[in-house]
Design a protein around this motif. Structure first.
Motif, mmCIF file in Angstrom:
data_model
loop_
_atom_site.group_PDB
_atom_site.id
_atom_site.type_symbol
_atom_site.label_atom_id
_atom_site.label_comp_id
_atom_site.label_asym_id
_atom_site.label_seq_id
_atom_site.Cartn_x
_atom_site.Cartn_y
_atom_site.Cartn_z
ATOM 1 N N GLU A 13 -9.565 -5.336 -8.311
ATOM 2 C CA GLU A 13 -9.988 -3.936 -8.475
ATOM 3 C C GLU A 13 -8.823 -3.042 -8.881
ATOM 4 O OE1 GLU A 13 -13.415 -3.654 -4.939
ATOM 5 O OE2 GLU A 13 -11.900 -2.094 -5.116
ATOM 6 N N VAL A 14 -7.662 -3.322 -8.273
ATOM 7 C CA VAL A 14 -6.517 -2.425 -8.437
ATOM 8 C C VAL A 14 -5.787 -2.644 -9.758
ATOM 9 C CG1 VAL A 14 -4.314 -1.729 -7.439
ATOM 10 C CG2 VAL A 14 -6.226 -2.310 -5.949
ATOM 11 N N ALA B 60 -3.891 9.384 -9.706
ATOM 12 C CA ALA B 60 -3.421 9.426 -8.327
ATOM 13 C C ALA B 60 -4.586 9.258 -7.354
ATOM 14 C CB ALA B 60 -2.687 10.734 -8.058
ATOM 15 N N LEU C 56 0.836 -1.208 0.000
ATOM 16 C CA LEU C 56 0.000 0.000 0.000
ATOM 17 C C LEU C 56 0.870 1.256 0.000
ATOM 18 C CD1 LEU C 56 -2.882 -0.944 2.467
ATOM 19 C CD2 LEU C 56 -2.844 -1.087 -0.024
ATOM 20 N N ALA D 128 -8.040 3.310 -3.867
ATOM 21 C CA ALA D 128 -7.742 1.871 -3.776
ATOM 22 C C ALA D 128 -7.150 1.525 -2.409
ATOM 23 C CB ALA D 128 -6.779 1.462 -4.881
ATOM 24 N N ILE D 129 -6.323 2.424 -1.884
ATOM 25 C CA ILE D 129 -5.724 2.193 -0.570
ATOM 26 C C ILE D 129 -6.813 2.176 0.498
ATOM 27 C CG2 ILE D 129 -4.215 3.210 1.179
ATOM 28 C CD1 ILE D 129 -2.546 4.305 -1.282
ATOM 29 N N TRP E 144 -9.497 -7.561 -3.884
ATOM 30 C CA TRP E 144 -8.972 -6.198 -3.928
ATOM 31 C C TRP E 144 -8.011 -6.025 -5.110
ATOM 32 C CZ3 TRP E 144 -3.849 -4.485 -3.141
ATOM 33 C CH2 TRP E 144 -3.699 -3.093 -3.050
ATOM 34 N N ASP F 64 3.481 5.663 -5.732
ATOM 35 C CA ASP F 64 3.120 5.717 -7.149
ATOM 36 C C ASP F 64 2.137 6.856 -7.397
ATOM 37 O OD1 ASP F 64 3.364 3.776 -9.705
ATOM 38 O OD2 ASP F 64 1.366 4.683 -9.633
ATOM 39 N N ALA F 65 1.216 7.055 -6.464
ATOM 40 C CA ALA F 65 0.253 8.150 -6.600
ATOM 41 C C ALA F 65 0.951 9.504 -6.493
ATOM 42 C CB ALA F 65 -0.831 8.042 -5.531
ATOM 43 N N ALA F 66 1.992 9.563 -5.661
ATOM 44 C CA ALA F 66 2.664 10.840 -5.428
ATOM 45 C C ALA F 66 3.658 11.206 -6.523
ATOM 46 C CB ALA F 66 3.360 10.823 -4.066
ATOM 47 N N GLN G 5 -7.452 7.838 -7.870
ATOM 48 C CA GLN G 5 -7.975 6.469 -7.904
ATOM 49 C C GLN G 5 -7.107 5.523 -7.078
ATOM 50 O OE1 GLN G 5 -8.568 6.301 -12.367
ATOM 51 N NE2 GLN G 5 -10.376 5.168 -11.711
ATOM 52 N N LEU G 6 -5.797 5.758 -7.110
ATOM 53 C CA LEU G 6 -4.904 4.934 -6.300
ATOM 54 C C LEU G 6 -5.146 5.182 -4.817
ATOM 55 C CD1 LEU G 6 -1.519 5.052 -8.238
ATOM 56 C CD2 LEU G 6 -2.976 3.059 -7.833
ATOM 57 N N GLN G 7 -5.342 6.444 -4.476
ATOM 58 C CA GLN G 7 -5.620 6.751 -3.073
ATOM 59 C C GLN G 7 -6.911 6.074 -2.622
ATOM 60 O OE1 GLN G 7 -5.449 10.995 -3.286
ATOM 61 N NE2 GLN G 7 -3.202 11.008 -3.366
ATOM 62 N N LEU H 190 -5.961 -0.187 -12.618
ATOM 63 C CA LEU H 190 -5.373 1.128 -12.324
ATOM 64 C C LEU H 190 -3.870 1.130 -12.566
ATOM 65 C CD1 LEU H 190 -7.114 1.981 -8.925
ATOM 66 C CD2 LEU H 190 -7.834 2.615 -11.236
ATOM 67 N N LEU I 184 1.913 1.935 -3.391
ATOM 68 C CA LEU I 184 0.843 2.580 -4.150
ATOM 69 C C LEU I 184 0.792 4.078 -3.851
ATOM 70 C CD1 LEU I 184 -2.251 0.209 -4.212
ATOM 71 C CD2 LEU I 184 -0.411 0.470 -5.864
#
Lengths: 179, 179
Positions: free
Chosen positions: A168-169, B144, A96, B150-151, A165, A102-104, B146-148, A172, A99
């Motif tokens: 779902e991910v 980003a 997590l 997902a977490i 889960w 990766d989002a940041a 969507q990833l948040q 993305l 992730l």
DNA sequence: CAAAACATGTAAGTAGTTACATGATTAT
DNA sequence: ATAATCATGTAACTACTTACATGTTTTG
């Protein structure tokens, strides 16, 4: 497993003081990653030494409050960690964390690892199912036996949940959870 | 959180040598509780000192292999730990450990704690749902974002799963999961 | 002005990890 | 015989926890 990286990622999301970080690690972040203020201050000190973070010279506001931001080297270190540190099925929270990284500052190519982890989780689920078949398929059970089964059920349900889960991910991250 | 208790409970299930324990902690037990052989030998040594375990005088077999069994004091300590150590929502594995203890030397009255934990997990699930409503109910989302989400989904699904599991376990412990 | 919250740290003790070390038994 | 597995340990290092310590700013 990787407190410094957890802190770096939190700082990438938003530059903060040690105190702010401690509060953030008690709220939202703390739901899946914990760190006490002592850990945080120690790591911040080390990472300043290493050149991964620096104190923002709070121009006007010359109080004792120190706000840290991530330097290029720290950013590179996060990217390196995400790419080069293979996780195991038990490192849920670390995944997590990846992730969030990766989002940041993504994309960092986490999809490949997700696919691998899906395979490992499936393997573990199969192991559990075999144990279930072998040891808990009969009828009459003692209390103790039912409790032992409940423990195994926890493992089975956890793996199933993780795989749901992951399904779902996967899109993305630009990969397929195939089947 | 409690390596010595994990070892005591494993020994209650079956007296073993340090080596055997290390193997058991790598297989079945290891799926939810880990310990290296160094930790195991160190704890065994300490627990002999404390009087919680003793080496079974392997009568004939005078090899170097030492089989440990749990003494009355050790058994009492396990019962005490199960009853007097309140766990948090994040101590999932420790709760499974308590169930194993209950299966081995129970009943130890774990039902009350399950009920309390159900309440805490529900509260956390609600917190997550509120965050979901507040931050992720809108339409268009960046990658980003969507990833948040997902977490957060991982947290939500985990709590839901735990509550499903608790509903299965409650009757075994003589309590109701009400509603 | 007193209490709560802000803000950062040191010190000591405990637990966990990694590397090193040694020797006995069993199987090929 | 030699390699694999059995079996137990020590030593050094790293991480984490708990307690202590100190001073500032904001709020009632």
């Amino acid at each position: 497993m990787s407190t410094p990286h957890a802190i770096l990622i939190a700082l990438l999301e938003k530059p903060s003081s040690g105190y702010d970080l401690a509060r953030r690690f008690d709220r939202a972040i703390g739901y899946f990653w914990r760190a006490t203020h002592q850990q945080i201050y120690r790591e911040l000190g080390r990472m300043v030494e290493t050149g991964w973070v620096a104190v923002v010279d709070d121009d006007a506001d010359a109080t004792r409050r120190k706000v840290y931001r991530v330097l290029r080297a720290g950013r590179n270190e996060v990217a390196r960690w995400v790419r080069e540190t293979p996780l195991g099925v038990d490192d849920r929270n670390a995944f997590l964390l990846k992730l969030r990284a990766d989002a940041a500052i993504g994309p960092l190519g986490v999809g490949g690892e997700l696919v691998r982890l899906i395979g490992e989780h499936r393997a573990r689920l199969n192991t559990y199912r075999e144990i279930e078949q072998r040891d808990f398929s009969g009828r009459a059970s003692t209390d103790a036996r039912q409790l032992q089964y409940a423990i195994l059920r926890a493992g089975i349900m956890q793996e199933q949940m993780w795989l749901d889960w992951a399904r779902e991910v996967a899109p993305l991250l630009g990969v397929r959870a195939d089947r």
